[in-house]
Design a protein around this motif. Sequence first.
Motif, mmCIF file in Angstrom:
data_model
loop_
_atom_site.group_PDB
_atom_site.id
_atom_site.type_symbol
_atom_site.label_atom_id
_atom_site.label_comp_id
_atom_site.label_asym_id
_atom_site.label_seq_id
_atom_site.Cartn_x
_atom_site.Cartn_y
_atom_site.Cartn_z
ATOM 1 N N GLN A 12 0.829 -1.202 0.000
ATOM 2 C CA GLN A 12 0.000 0.000 0.000
ATOM 3 C C GLN A 12 0.867 1.257 0.000
ATOM 4 N N THR A 13 0.260 2.356 -0.416
ATOM 5 C CA THR A 13 0.941 3.641 -0.365
ATOM 6 C C THR A 13 1.477 3.893 1.039
ATOM 7 N N GLY A 14 2.739 4.323 1.106
ATOM 8 C CA GLY A 14 3.376 4.566 2.382
ATOM 9 C C GLY A 14 4.135 3.371 2.934
ATOM 10 N N SER A 66 13.392 11.802 -7.681
ATOM 11 C CA SER A 66 12.073 11.369 -7.215
ATOM 12 C C SER A 66 12.120 10.364 -6.076
ATOM 13 N N VAL A 67 13.277 9.764 -5.811
ATOM 14 C CA VAL A 67 13.361 8.773 -4.732
ATOM 15 C C VAL A 67 14.284 9.204 -3.597
ATOM 16 N N LYS A 68 14.935 10.337 -3.741
ATOM 17 C CA LYS A 68 15.839 10.807 -2.701
ATOM 18 C C LYS A 68 15.104 10.967 -1.383
ATOM 19 N N GLY A 69 15.724 10.452 -0.324
ATOM 20 C CA GLY A 69 15.116 10.522 0.990
ATOM 21 C C GLY A 69 14.167 9.380 1.277
ATOM 22 N N ARG A 70 13.827 8.600 0.265
ATOM 23 C CA ARG A 70 12.912 7.471 0.456
ATOM 24 C C ARG A 70 13.589 6.127 0.193
ATOM 25 N N PHE A 71 14.493 6.080 -0.767
ATOM 26 C CA PHE A 71 15.164 4.833 -1.139
ATOM 27 C C PHE A 71 16.615 4.879 -0.664
ATOM 28 N N TYR A 83 21.229 -4.219 -2.154
ATOM 29 C CA TYR A 83 19.845 -4.014 -1.746
ATOM 30 C C TYR A 83 19.341 -2.634 -2.159
ATOM 31 N N LEU A 84 18.039 -2.549 -2.319
ATOM 32 C CA LEU A 84 17.377 -1.262 -2.481
ATOM 33 C C LEU A 84 16.228 -1.229 -1.480
ATOM 34 N N GLN A 85 16.443 -0.487 -0.401
ATOM 35 C CA GLN A 85 15.398 -0.306 0.595
ATOM 36 C C GLN A 85 14.496 0.824 0.131
ATOM 37 N N MET A 86 13.216 0.523 -0.011
ATOM 38 C CA MET A 86 12.260 1.499 -0.526
ATOM 39 C C MET A 86 11.220 1.781 0.551
ATOM 40 N N ASN A 87 11.202 2.999 1.032
ATOM 41 C CA ASN A 87 10.244 3.431 2.055
ATOM 42 C C ASN A 87 9.309 4.486 1.483
ATOM 43 N N SER A 88 8.230 4.714 2.189
ATOM 44 C CA SER A 88 7.254 5.739 1.786
ATOM 45 C C SER A 88 6.875 5.584 0.315
ATOM 46 N N LEU A 89 6.549 4.374 -0.056
ATOM 47 C CA LEU A 89 6.269 4.091 -1.451
ATOM 48 C C LEU A 89 5.009 4.800 -1.929
#
Length: 124
Positions: A12-14, A66-71, A83-89
């Motif tokens: 889900q989003t987030g 677009s992914v800075k601060g989230r990935f 790895y690619l950690q993806m947060n706040s998707l």
Amino acid sequence: VQLVESGGGLVQTGGSLRLSCAASGFSLDDYAVGWFRQVSGKEREGVREGVSCISRSDGKTHYVDSVKGRFTISRDNAKNTVYLQMNSLKPEDTAVYYCATSSMPCERNEFRSWGQGTQVTVSS
């Protein structure tokens, strides 16, 4: 020589996901490793957007705005995995994600070996 991505799924989003790029037959720490994504749809066919890259020598990381601060991209040399950690998707992060290797610095954007991709779907 093989790259295998895993860790994709529906979130889900987030939410968060951690993608893995595991190598066999060679050492990932000899290469810069990049993550790319490709959105389905005729107008985007064949277009892969660079998302992140980690350098070979100094571990310097690069991200598309677009992914800075989230990935976050990282290496585990003992596991021969990046790895690619993806947060706040966000829904706009929905795509097939690929990893790839380069013997050149990330900035050269010359990636030769690619994995098969893993689907990430973010629902709104």
